[in-house]
Design a protein around this motif. Sequence first.
Motif, mmCIF file in Angstrom:
data_model
loop_
_atom_site.group_PDB
_atom_site.id
_atom_site.type_symbol
_atom_site.label_atom_id
_atom_site.label_comp_id
_atom_site.label_asym_id
_atom_site.label_seq_id
_atom_site.Cartn_x
_atom_site.Cartn_y
_atom_site.Cartn_z
ATOM 1 N N ALA A 115 -7.478 37.563 49.137
ATOM 2 C CA ALA A 115 -8.057 38.747 48.704
ATOM 3 C C ALA A 115 -7.811 40.231 49.052
ATOM 4 O O ALA A 115 -7.570 41.206 48.522
ATOM 5 N N GLN A 116 -6.665 40.177 50.338
ATOM 6 C CA GLN A 116 -6.118 41.103 50.752
ATOM 7 C C GLN A 116 -4.651 41.515 50.196
ATOM 8 O O GLN A 116 -3.869 40.732 50.307
ATOM 9 N N LYS A 117 -4.400 42.635 49.557
ATOM 10 C CA LYS A 117 -3.109 42.961 49.000
ATOM 11 C C LYS A 117 -2.198 43.210 50.322
ATOM 12 O O LYS A 117 -2.456 43.808 51.101
ATOM 13 N N LYS A 118 -1.085 42.334 50.366
ATOM 14 C CA LYS A 118 0.111 42.222 51.387
ATOM 15 C C LYS A 118 1.383 42.801 50.441
ATOM 16 O O LYS A 118 1.600 42.151 49.609
ATOM 17 N N ASP A 119 2.176 43.704 51.368
ATOM 18 C CA ASP A 119 3.432 44.176 50.637
ATOM 19 C C ASP A 119 4.045 44.833 51.697
ATOM 20 O O ASP A 119 3.523 45.096 52.709
ATOM 21 N N GLY A 120 5.442 44.944 51.538
ATOM 22 C CA GLY A 120 5.967 45.617 52.631
ATOM 23 C C GLY A 120 7.389 44.664 53.230
ATOM 24 O O GLY A 120 7.081 43.397 53.039
ATOM 25 N N SER A 162 11.442 39.072 48.798
ATOM 26 C CA SER A 162 11.821 38.484 50.102
ATOM 27 C C SER A 162 11.708 36.889 50.096
ATOM 28 O O SER A 162 12.468 36.506 50.400
ATOM 29 N N GLY A 163 10.594 36.452 49.391
ATOM 30 C CA GLY A 163 10.848 34.987 49.324
ATOM 31 C C GLY A 163 11.863 34.414 48.529
ATOM 32 O O GLY A 163 12.647 33.453 49.093
ATOM 33 N N GLU A 164 12.150 35.186 47.458
ATOM 34 C CA GLU A 164 13.425 34.677 46.648
ATOM 35 C C GLU A 164 14.757 34.813 47.334
ATOM 36 O O GLU A 164 15.562 33.813 47.259
ATOM 37 N N ILE A 165 14.824 35.904 48.164
ATOM 38 C CA ILE A 165 16.022 36.010 48.800
ATOM 39 C C ILE A 165 16.005 35.172 49.981
ATOM 40 O O ILE A 165 17.069 34.414 50.348
ATOM 41 N N GLY A 202 2.549 41.520 46.962
ATOM 42 C CA GLY A 202 3.228 42.629 46.334
ATOM 43 C C GLY A 202 4.710 42.171 45.998
ATOM 44 O O GLY A 202 5.180 41.109 46.179
ATOM 45 N N GLU A 203 5.519 43.020 45.019
ATOM 46 C CA GLU A 203 6.565 43.022 44.576
ATOM 47 C C GLU A 203 7.695 42.675 45.804
ATOM 48 O O GLU A 203 8.693 41.833 45.789
ATOM 49 N N VAL A 204 7.611 43.425 46.770
ATOM 50 C CA VAL A 204 8.695 43.415 47.909
ATOM 51 C C VAL A 204 8.659 42.337 48.527
ATOM 52 O O VAL A 204 9.581 41.304 48.862
#
Length: 893
Positions: A781-786, A739-742, A733-735
Amino acid sequence: MAASKLPVLPLPHPTILLPGSRITLPVTNKVGEAFVELIEQSDVLPVVAAVPVASDTNHTDLANYATAARILRLVRPPGRNSRQSYLLTLHGLTRVQLLTPYVPDPDNAFVPWDVQYLPSSKEVPSRNVVDTFKNSALRLLDRLARDSGKQIRRDGYNKISGMLEDVTDARAAWMADILVGTVNASFADKLAILGTNDAEARLTLATEIFTRLVSISEVSTKIATQVEESVYKQQKEHFLRQQLAAIHKELQSLSSSSPGNLIDGRSSSSELDDDEQHEADDMADLKRRIEAMEPGSEERKMGVREWRRLKRIPQGSVENGVIRSYLEWLTAIPWPNSALEPPRALQDKSFLTAARAQLDSDHFGLEKIKKRLIEYLAVVRLKEMNAERERAAVAGTTSSPPAEAEQKTDAAEGAPAKAPVPNPRLVRKSVKGPILLFVGPPGTGKTSLGQSVAKALDRPFQRISLGGVRDEGEIRGHRRTYVASGPGLIVQAMRKAGRCDPVLLLDEIDKIGGSNFHGDPSAALLEVLDPEQNHTFNDHYINVPIDLSQVLFICTANTLETISGPLLDRCEIVQLSGYTYDEKMHIARRFLLPKQLNANGMDADHVQLTEPALMTIATQYTREAGVRSLERAIGAVVRYKAVEWAECVDAERENQDNEQKTKPKEYSPVVEESQLEAILGIARWDAEEREREERRGVVYGLVVMGQGEGGILPVETTAVPGAGRLKLTGSLGEVIKESGEIALSWVKTHAYDLLITNSRAEDPLRVPELIDIHLHLPAGAQKKDGPSVRICLPFDWGACSDEHCDDWRDHAPGRVTPVGGIKEKVLGAHRAGITKVILPWANRKDVEHDVAMEIRSVMEFVFVRTVNEALVAAFGKNTLGWRNGPVLLESRL
């Protein structure tokens, strides 16, 4: 025959022109002008290929066969009126076949097309086929002549019948084309006739079509006759009932019956037949239930008003049935009144002790939930004790005589006599039912908790499944103006319960449908679940305020994310996080194993699971927050032993019948740990699973999954030759992407202090060589965000440095700022075998309050405030060398 070219005219669907038939159809001005030009250029009347189409708009789907038709007449609209169409009359000549598929040309009205004239069949059909065709055609024409209401059409059918009788065998096929084009045959039938060139086959097909049309006509005539007879019977019955009502009214005026007679106008039941007697009994019972309602209440007023309407409407009308159904629903609802007695369980002095025992016998663990339920039950008990004292006090004051003496004194003094004061109605006052929302993963006992509460309160229990409900009318009911209308699920559950204070379980409230053209069912629940409004709940079908304040509503959900904010604000959330392994062992022994033994016809002596075997099932074959998978695994073991026991019993009986002395196979009820692989297969989660992940660049974060279960999320990082960029994969997800960029920016900022680079201006991804950082979260295949795994990402700087990473097998860092779902995440880490967890300092109270002592005793918790503390907890003290000493940095990741 040689091919020819003919202009193609597509016929509008469902028009088909057969050889020998004529049709007149309107055409557009453009097509009409093209026809005029075509006629002027020809010395004789031109011939076109009339092609049927399958739809009005798709002219590319043409039949393989067409009809060569001659233009007989073209009528031009008067006065060159562009709004009117040309009228074209065509006469079918013979069948033709299109050699290539026809493609319409929007610029040209007619396109010459290659067609082939089909030769007429030279063989004369057999006499038997011709006679059968004539008989079916004459029968159809006779039926059409009788059904036709106009003399002109009847004469036309008779004329065609005369032509049919005189036609020769050779011309019978030509007559079949004319008849099929004349009668009301379907598009498919006409298309089949057009595509049949053989004369005998065409006669056989026409015979089938005529036979089917005759059958349809006979059935339609029969249905119309039955409808007319039914209407006449209803009118006659209505007239006779009106006369009977007038006779009964006269008899009632002459009889000496009391005015309160339930069966109005009937002198005795002996004068009625059985049907009328049953009808009278039903009406009498309905009237008694209306009279039993509380005087002056809204429901009684509505019942009386609808009863009077019902008496004026004949029994055979539709409105009579609608009103009777409404009155049956209205009188079946348990309306609160003085006749409601408190449950016998509340009157018992040991009520709370029995309630605790009931909850403990049905559920193991769940101490916080049980504590909240006991609080509610204690309040209910106290309110009932206060109500008993009020009833005793009111009963003592109403029997005192001063009121009568006061009335006599007023009458003696000549004052207007006061109306007698009625005894106050001793209405039981009860606590308003709270709205409890049990939130937790599947299989944690949410539904069974509601059943236990109902047993402890001695109240009826009703379950309402809201999963997939997408119509607001399912909650509020449909208005009586709709066909097949009825009350909503709430009123239906109240009627089944039979009391105004049941326990209603609203199951799967998070899966209810959202707003659509049927309304918003989740918004319809706002009034139901609001303690300040549900005492006047309005069902659209009942249309009378219904008191739901005494109902104990219990809602269940797997997640709070899909529940609307206003609906969630009306509920008291009770979290069910899951069970530890120790709790699962107790639940399996006390509940699951006896349940599976009973379901599979076994006794406790037949199957004995050892403690190591049961622990292996719970740890290596199931890994979930609830116990459903554990129950299925235990059921599989029980069924395996059931097969062995059945075979042993059968072998013993066979030896007894055959008088054999061979020793039968011995049956062992004990299930050892070593036998589980043969019964359940290879373990899904074995103890060596994480040992394969012992490498640098792999860390584990704690997450809460979609169903509310806690788990671990591995974060893998590797350095590859590239151009100094960051690559993120894993359906993120976008969050998490941010987080990876930060995290990469944080590593670049402190690369010099961490001895990764030799100067602050150097980029660790470009010096000494260009590399790319590939960050991957498995289970793509599983959406991950948070935000829960943000602090994991900076730890992967070891993937691009030469520093040695500590062993990460038993570590799972959280983020430094506070996070939620601590209990679920810790339980997920415990199930995965994690022994050390790094958590934010602000979450230390959550661990002490929510996490069980048995888990805290086997796991190490490290609470950190800053990123530096997290690095020290992960890599060890003095493992990372800081160039300028440690930097205390408050995390904003």
